[in-house]
Design a protein around this motif. Sequence first.
Motif, PDB file in Angstrom:
ATOM      1  N   VAL A  50       0.872  -1.174   0.000  1.00  0.00           N
ATOM      2  CA  VAL A  50       0.000   0.000   0.000  1.00  0.00           C
ATOM      3  C   VAL A  50       0.904   1.216   0.000  1.00  0.00           C
ATOM      4  O   VAL A  50       1.920   1.251   0.686  1.00  0.00           O
ATOM      5  N   ARG A  51       0.520   2.226  -0.798  1.00  0.00           N
ATOM      6  CA  ARG A  51       1.341   3.423  -0.926  1.00  0.00           C
ATOM      7  C   ARG A  51       0.571   4.661  -0.493  1.00  0.00           C
ATOM      8  O   ARG A  51      -0.579   4.848  -0.886  1.00  0.00           O
ATOM      9  N   VAL A  52       1.232   5.476   0.314  1.00  0.00           N
ATOM     10  CA  VAL A  52       0.700   6.750   0.795  1.00  0.00           C
ATOM     11  C   VAL A  52       1.736   7.805   0.436  1.00  0.00           C
ATOM     12  O   VAL A  52       2.934   7.545   0.504  1.00  0.00           O
ATOM     13  N   ASN A  53       1.296   8.983   0.075  1.00  0.00           N
ATOM     14  CA  ASN A  53       2.215  10.059  -0.258  1.00  0.00           C
ATOM     15  C   ASN A  53       2.226  11.055   0.891  1.00  0.00           C
ATOM     16  O   ASN A  53       1.173  11.463   1.376  1.00  0.00           O
ATOM     17  N   THR A  54       3.416  11.431   1.336  1.00  0.00           N
ATOM     18  CA  THR A  54       3.542  12.395   2.422  1.00  0.00           C
ATOM     19  C   THR A  54       4.803  13.216   2.189  1.00  0.00           C
ATOM     20  O   THR A  54       5.416  13.140   1.132  1.00  0.00           O
ATOM     21  N   THR A  55       5.172  14.003   3.170  1.00  0.00           N
ATOM     22  CA  THR A  55       6.426  14.759   3.106  1.00  0.00           C
ATOM     23  C   THR A  55       7.264  14.430   4.330  1.00  0.00           C
ATOM     24  O   THR A  55       6.739  14.001   5.360  1.00  0.00           O
ATOM     25  N   LEU A  56       8.561  14.649   4.200  1.00  0.00           N
ATOM     26  CA  LEU A  56       9.450  14.429   5.347  1.00  0.00           C
ATOM     27  C   LEU A  56       9.272  15.510   6.400  1.00  0.00           C
ATOM     28  O   LEU A  56       9.725  15.356   7.528  1.00  0.00           O
ATOM     29  N   ALA A  97       7.887  10.442  -6.428  1.00  0.00           N
ATOM     30  CA  ALA A  97       6.908  10.846  -5.411  1.00  0.00           C
ATOM     31  C   ALA A  97       5.934  11.906  -5.930  1.00  0.00           C
ATOM     32  O   ALA A  97       4.739  11.843  -5.641  1.00  0.00           O
ATOM     33  N   LEU A  98       6.416  12.869  -6.692  1.00  0.00           N
ATOM     34  CA  LEU A  98       5.516  13.905  -7.212  1.00  0.00           C
ATOM     35  C   LEU A  98       4.560  13.314  -8.250  1.00  0.00           C
ATOM     36  O   LEU A  98       3.372  13.628  -8.256  1.00  0.00           O
ATOM     37  N   ARG A  99       5.064  12.433  -9.104  1.00  0.00           N
ATOM     38  CA  ARG A  99       4.198  11.762 -10.082  1.00  0.00           C
ATOM     39  C   ARG A  99       3.113  10.959  -9.359  1.00  0.00           C
ATOM     40  O   ARG A  99       1.934  11.001  -9.721  1.00  0.00           O
ATOM     41  N   HIS A 100       3.507  10.243  -8.295  1.00  0.00           N
ATOM     42  CA  HIS A 100       2.550   9.461  -7.507  1.00  0.00           C
ATOM     43  C   HIS A 100       1.502  10.374  -6.870  1.00  0.00           C
ATOM     44  O   HIS A 100       0.308  10.074  -6.884  1.00  0.00           O
ATOM     45  N   VAL A 130       7.660  12.139  -0.473  1.00  0.00           N
ATOM     46  CA  VAL A 130       8.064  10.737  -0.445  1.00  0.00           C
ATOM     47  C   VAL A 130       6.827   9.858  -0.596  1.00  0.00           C
ATOM     48  O   VAL A 130       5.722  10.250  -0.229  1.00  0.00           O
ATOM     49  N   ILE A 131       7.058   8.671  -1.146  1.00  0.00           N
ATOM     50  CA  ILE A 131       6.026   7.642  -1.163  1.00  0.00           C
ATOM     51  C   ILE A 131       6.332   6.736   0.016  1.00  0.00           C
ATOM     52  O   ILE A 131       7.433   6.185   0.115  1.00  0.00           O
TER      53      ILE A 131
END
Length: 146
Positions: A50-56, A97-100, A130-131
């Motif tokens: 499972v993939r979630v997109n977030t930031t550091l 990550a940006l594409r995701h 990040v993904i």
Amino acid sequence: VVTIEVARGSIPESHCDLPVRPIPGVLTTMDPDGQPHSVLVWLDADGDVVRVNTTLERQSGRNLAANPRASVLVVDPDDTSRFIQLRGDVELVRAGALRHLDELTRMYTRHPRFYGFVYPEEQAARETRVIAVLHPIRVSVDAIHR
């Protein structure tokens, strides 16, 4: 509702639609003081991850960088007794990550991309995307729909 554990790391056929539909999930990470931190997230799946997109820079991203264990819960909005919870280790991936994020934006909204539509364009320069790829170790589903 009684939950059942399924094979290590596998998403059962009976619930494989939940992480790929545009249903927000709940990502839970651990704060530095050991308290759980839960946030509503957009997500998708690629096979059994499972993939979630977030930031550091966000709390979830900081938590995952320090402790890569997390869980994701997805509840079927059409039948709230149907759910899947995946617990495991998270790998933070910067590449793509940006594409995701833009793919998730198109899946969850009517917008073509995240920055400039959902968030201001200038915010992109202040964030490290990040993904968060969750590799499930334990998968739980409701027993009713299994």
